[in-house]
Design an enzyme around this catalytic site. Structure first.
Site: not given
Length: 314
Positions: A242-244
């Site tokens: 869930i990168h950001d």
């Protein structure tokens, strides 16, 4: 202690939505004073609509949204509907926003707001291509020493790239903008894919988020379910990064990240490695250490805090 004032520059994107909601659920620590949008995961019209949708989902339509640059500095826009779906927020049932973006351009807003704030007060969080911030720095270089910190999701090194073998998507979309920001001297923290690949949400965690009972958390879980569909060829389990959201996690709990001050530059010349963030992890060049590079995250406290904070929202 007063909440840290942040501007979120974004191209939503399901993981952008998580970063925004995570911040909105943490008002004691973070004060989101504005959101600026950029063409990236999907075109600008959609990223702007999506930012408004996310704010209305969280019942925070009071936060102003400013549409910015529709495409990169010198290149044609590359988008990522194959990952995020046609809307960029596929998976959730979010109605069309009832609020509208402000008439002021995002670049003008950044310049005006940073110049008006006390020096060192504002943090800029870039969740997409850095076009807006680079243009603001070009338009008014005096903003550079006034920014407290830029916290960016973008880049990578040990994992290579996810848009090309060398380049991560956000940097690859506008490498010239990223090069401008990294070379500017602004304090910058990089949450690249080396870090974000260690922040993998599991189906069980998504279900626990849904079980908090809030509508916002339920729709966030729906976004996560869609986002998990991409990456089966890359990740051996059902968990997905869930990168950001790592940007918000860093602002709230920097101690759960492995981090190191390094010299980082962005390649803007090679047709093979353009957009690569070249990280001098071992300090072999002797160049000034211009970036705080996040290498890994401790996922357990990160996901526990994110579920708690998004679960607070209506």
């Amino acid at each position: 202690m007063a909440a840290r004032k942040i501007i979120i520059d974004t191209d939503p994107g399901q993981d952008d939505a998580f970063a925004i909601l995570f911040a909105l659920g943490s008002p004691e620590e973070l004060d989101v004073i504005g959101i600026t949008t950029v063409g990236g995961n999907v075109p600008l019209a959609r990223t702007t609509t999506n930012a408004l949708k996310v704010l209305e989902l969280a019942q925070r339509p009071d936060i102003p949204v400013y549409a910015g640059c529709p495409g990169p500095t010198l290149r044609k826009l590359i988008t990522a509907e194959n990952i995020h779906g046609e809307t960029g927020l596929d998976g959730a049932d979010l109605p069309d926003p009832t609020t509208a973006a402000q008439s002021e351009h995002a670049v003008n807003y950044l310049v005006r707001t940073i110049m008006a704030a006390p020096e060192g007060e504002l943090t800029v969080c870039t969740l997409g291509p850095m076009t807006n911030l680079a243009m603001a720095m070009t338009m008014e270089p005096r903003i550079i020493p006034r920014i407290r910190e830029v916290v960016s999701m973008g880049g990578g090194f040990f994992e290579g790239g996810n848009a090309t073998p060398a380049a991560e998507f956000n940097i690859f979309v506008d490498p010239h903008a990223a090069h401008k920001v990294y070379a500017s001297g602004v304090p910058i923290t990089m949450a690249g894919i080396d870090c974000t690949y260690t922040a993998q949400m599991t189906p069980g965690w998504i279900n626990s988020l849904r079980d908090t009972g809030s509508r916002t958390a339920a729709e966030a879980a729906n976004l996560a379910d869609f986002f998990r569909l991409y990456g089966s060829h890359k990740f051996p389990t059902e968990a997905r990064p869930i990168h950001d959201a790592c940007v918000t996690g860093y602002l709230l709990k920097p101690e759960i990240f492995e981090q190191r001050q390094c010299h980082v530059t962005v390649d803007i010349s090679s047709p093979v490695t353009i957009g690569m963030t070249v990280v001098d992890w071992w300090h072999v060049t002797g160049q000034e250490r211009n970036c705080n590079v996040l290498r890994r995250i401790d996922p357990e406290p990160f996901f526990a805090l994110m579920a708690e904070r998004i679960g607070r929202l209506p």
